[in-house]
Design an enzyme around this catalytic site. Structure first.
Site, PDB file in Angstrom:
ATOM      1  N   PHE A  64      42.184 -30.022 -22.379  1.00 52.18           N
ATOM      2  CA  PHE A  64      42.776 -31.236 -22.930  1.00 52.18           C
ATOM      3  C   PHE A  64      41.713 -32.237 -23.406  1.00 52.18           C
ATOM      4  O   PHE A  64      41.635 -32.572 -24.600  1.00 52.18           O
ATOM      5  CB  PHE A  64      43.682 -31.839 -21.848  1.00 52.18           C
ATOM      6  CG  PHE A  64      44.042 -33.279 -22.013  1.00 52.18           C
ATOM      7  CD1 PHE A  64      44.477 -33.786 -23.228  1.00 52.18           C
ATOM      8  CD2 PHE A  64      43.971 -34.141 -20.925  1.00 52.18           C
ATOM      9  CE1 PHE A  64      44.825 -35.121 -23.370  1.00 52.18           C
ATOM     10  CE2 PHE A  64      44.320 -35.472 -21.052  1.00 52.18           C
ATOM     11  CZ  PHE A  64      44.740 -35.963 -22.277  1.00 52.18           C
ATOM     12  N   ILE A  65      40.843 -32.685 -22.504  1.00 55.75           N
ATOM     13  CA  ILE A  65      39.834 -33.680 -22.873  1.00 55.75           C
ATOM     14  C   ILE A  65      38.659 -33.013 -23.579  1.00 55.75           C
ATOM     15  O   ILE A  65      38.104 -33.546 -24.544  1.00 55.75           O
ATOM     16  CB  ILE A  65      39.342 -34.469 -21.649  1.00 55.75           C
ATOM     17  CG1 ILE A  65      40.515 -35.041 -20.843  1.00 55.75           C
ATOM     18  CG2 ILE A  65      38.428 -35.607 -22.088  1.00 55.75           C
ATOM     19  CD1 ILE A  65      40.110 -35.755 -19.564  1.00 55.75           C
ATOM     20  N   ASP A 100      33.954 -22.276 -22.242  1.00 58.43           N
ATOM     21  CA  ASP A 100      35.212 -22.303 -21.481  1.00 58.43           C
ATOM     22  C   ASP A 100      35.549 -20.880 -21.059  1.00 58.43           C
ATOM     23  O   ASP A 100      35.384 -19.934 -21.839  1.00 58.43           O
ATOM     24  CB  ASP A 100      36.346 -22.868 -22.335  1.00 58.43           C
ATOM     25  CG  ASP A 100      37.493 -23.426 -21.493  1.00 58.43           C
ATOM     26  OD1 ASP A 100      38.074 -22.662 -20.706  1.00 58.43           O
ATOM     27  OD2 ASP A 100      37.806 -24.626 -21.633  1.00 58.43           O
ATOM     28  N   THR A 154      42.263 -22.241 -17.585  1.00 55.50           N
ATOM     29  CA  THR A 154      43.311 -23.257 -17.749  1.00 55.50           C
ATOM     30  C   THR A 154      43.316 -23.845 -19.159  1.00 55.50           C
ATOM     31  O   THR A 154      44.277 -24.500 -19.544  1.00 55.50           O
ATOM     32  CB  THR A 154      43.140 -24.404 -16.729  1.00 55.50           C
ATOM     33  OG1 THR A 154      41.850 -24.991 -16.886  1.00 55.50           O
ATOM     34  CG2 THR A 154      43.301 -23.893 -15.306  1.00 55.50           C
ATOM     35  N   GLY A 155      42.247 -23.635 -19.913  1.00 53.05           N
ATOM     36  CA  GLY A 155      42.199 -24.121 -21.288  1.00 53.05           C
ATOM     37  C   GLY A 155      42.804 -23.115 -22.255  1.00 53.05           C
ATOM     38  O   GLY A 155      43.096 -21.966 -21.887  1.00 53.05           O
ATOM     39  N   ASP A 160      31.932 -18.779 -17.725  1.00 50.16           N
ATOM     40  CA  ASP A 160      32.199 -19.656 -16.589  1.00 50.16           C
ATOM     41  C   ASP A 160      31.033 -20.609 -16.387  1.00 50.16           C
ATOM     42  O   ASP A 160      29.865 -20.189 -16.321  1.00 50.16           O
ATOM     43  CB  ASP A 160      32.396 -18.799 -15.333  1.00 50.16           C
ATOM     44  CG  ASP A 160      33.063 -19.558 -14.210  1.00 50.16           C
ATOM     45  OD1 ASP A 160      32.700 -20.743 -14.005  1.00 50.16           O
ATOM     46  OD2 ASP A 160      33.916 -18.974 -13.531  1.00 50.16           O
ATOM     47  N   TYR A 170      39.892 -31.713  -4.362  1.00 50.18           N
ATOM     48  CA  TYR A 170      39.530 -32.068  -5.738  1.00 50.18           C
ATOM     49  C   TYR A 170      38.648 -33.313  -5.765  1.00 50.18           C
ATOM     50  O   TYR A 170      37.573 -33.330  -6.383  1.00 50.18           O
ATOM     51  CB  TYR A 170      40.804 -32.298  -6.557  1.00 50.18           C
ATOM     52  CG  TYR A 170      40.585 -33.004  -7.874  1.00 50.18           C
ATOM     53  CD1 TYR A 170      39.881 -32.390  -8.907  1.00 50.18           C
ATOM     54  CD2 TYR A 170      41.087 -34.283  -8.094  1.00 50.18           C
ATOM     55  CE1 TYR A 170      39.678 -33.031 -10.121  1.00 50.18           C
ATOM     56  CE2 TYR A 170      40.892 -34.928  -9.308  1.00 50.18           C
ATOM     57  CZ  TYR A 170      40.189 -34.300 -10.316  1.00 50.18           C
ATOM     58  OH  TYR A 170      39.995 -34.946 -11.508  1.00 50.18           O
ATOM     59  N   LYS A 228      34.539 -33.603  -6.618  1.00 47.64           N
ATOM     60  CA  LYS A 228      34.022 -34.514  -7.644  1.00 47.64           C
ATOM     61  C   LYS A 228      32.974 -35.461  -7.047  1.00 47.64           C
ATOM     62  O   LYS A 228      31.941 -35.736  -7.669  1.00 47.64           O
ATOM     63  CB  LYS A 228      35.160 -35.312  -8.272  1.00 47.64           C
ATOM     64  CG  LYS A 228      36.021 -34.527  -9.245  1.00 47.64           C
ATOM     65  CD  LYS A 228      35.245 -34.142 -10.496  1.00 47.64           C
ATOM     66  CE  LYS A 228      36.153 -33.571 -11.568  1.00 47.64           C
ATOM     67  NZ  LYS A 228      35.407 -33.179 -12.791  1.00 47.64           N
TER      68      LYS A 228
END
Length: 373
Positions: free
Chosen positions: A66-67, A86, A90-91, A114, A202, A206
């Protein structure tokens, strides 16, 4: 007697937090208003960023997401050469198709791989000037179910990129982090120097990635910048995943005639920021000299409850669908609002897309997805 003292201390502490938070909110509002009347600052900062990125070589991880795909688009428009990495877990490669087949295709290289794979990363960073690291497990619920995989996708990838990047002479590394590192802070307006309190794997992954950035900034020949995103929304955000974010989930369900699901009472609040503004923040983070070593919130500095969001979507979609309330999800933060003073004052950042316009663009995108083929 000790119990009474503790009650007094707790009450005083709570009152102090409320007062400090009120002062923060007033200060944030003053800063926000003062910045809005100086739009040339953001324009000139972005123009400078575009000029500096033109002709450079940039690696974007999570580039089909998305981003990440929005970042690829912005960099190509700026005249940069882009390596798009990528693993497509998930993309979606179709997010990059317009650019792989478009007028800038000679400046775009797609690598299916990856970001946690050392050999792949070492190959991908060759000749790169800037790294924009978006690849991660961007889902709180999934991280609760698969914490080990979350660590690999999020933290291990960061370490491999930093190590390979510093060895290859990369100038600057920009990490996409998250407001989730603040957890349920006693302050509504989150500030970069607030104590982190992650509630999920998560957020913990981060935060660990942020710490690695600080170490590499101090001890290795690479500059790092950390951007803590609040709730990013806009076109290309996947509405079909079970881990889908709230706006694509709400919009797609309403367009399909379904009742949207709210976890909890709906009074939880978020600071929604449009994806193009997030891409702009990354461009500034990569080029502004004062950004090196910094941690910056990326948001609009405005709070919206989920019920308020639903009301706005009803108006835009001209519908009157009532939500279904389900129990709160483990790991979800109650309130989230960015104090944006640092990114405004040091990077010259200011949001360019308001909530209503961002929602209109998002709805147009999701209408296309929901329309019959």
């Amino acid at each position: 007697m000790q119990s009474s003292s503790r009650i007094v201390r707790d009450s005083t502490s709570a009152a102090t937090h409320r007062l400090e938070d009120r002062v923060r909110s007033i200060q944030a509002g003053c800063r926000f208003n003062s910045q809005r009347i100086r739009p040339k600052s953001m324009s000139s900062s972005l123009e400078s960023a575009v000029a500096q990125l033109a002709g450079t070589r940039c690696l974007v991880t999570g580039a089909a997401g998305f981003i990440g795909s929005q970042m690829v688009e912005r960099l190509l428009d700026a005249g940069a050469n882009v390596v798009a990495l990528d693993n497509l877990s998930t993309g979606f490669k179709h997010n990059l198709t317009p650019f792989l087949e478009g007028p800038h295709r000679d400046r775009l290289t797609f690598v299916k791989g990856d970001a946690a794979d050392r050999a792949c990363v070492q190959h991908s960073v060759e000749g790169v000037d800037h790294i924009f690291h978006f690849a991660a497990m961007a889902s709180v619920p999934r991280s609760m179910r698969e914490p080990g995989l979350c660590h690999d996708w999020t933290t291990t990838s960061t370490v491999e990129l930093l190590a390979a990047g510093s060895a290859a002479g990369v100038k600057r590394f920009v990490l996409s982090s998250t407001s989730a590192v603040y957890g349920n802070s006693p302050y509504v307006a989150k500030r970069e120097d607030d104590m982190p309190a992650p509630l999920s794997p998560y957020a913990a992954a981060k935060l660990s990635s942020e710490n690695y950035c600080q170490v590499f900034q101090r001890e290795f020949p690479i500059e790092t910048v950390v951007l803590r995103y609040f709730n990013v929304f806009g076109p290309r955000q996947d509405p079909k995943s079970e881990y889908s974010a709230v706006i694509p989930r709400f919009v797609s369900m309403i367009l399909s005639g379904e009742r949207p699901i709210i976890y909890g009472d709906g009074q939880q609040s978020r600071d929604f920021v449009f994806v193009r503004d997030v891409a702009n923040a990354n461009m500034l983070a990569a080029t502004v000299p004062d950004a090196a070593g910094g941690i910056f919130n990326v948001g609009r500095g405005q709070s919206t409850t989920l019920l308020e969001l639903l009301d706005t979507l009803r108006d835009l979609l001209e519908g009157d669908i009532q939500p279904i309330h389900e129990p709160p999800r483990a790991g979800d933060v109650r309130d989230s609002l960015a104090d944006t003073n640092q990114i405004r004052s040091r990077l010259g950042f200011a949001p360019t897309v308001d909530m209503s316009e961002g929602l209109r663009q998002s709805i147009e995108y999701y209408r296309g997805l929901c329309s019959p083929a």
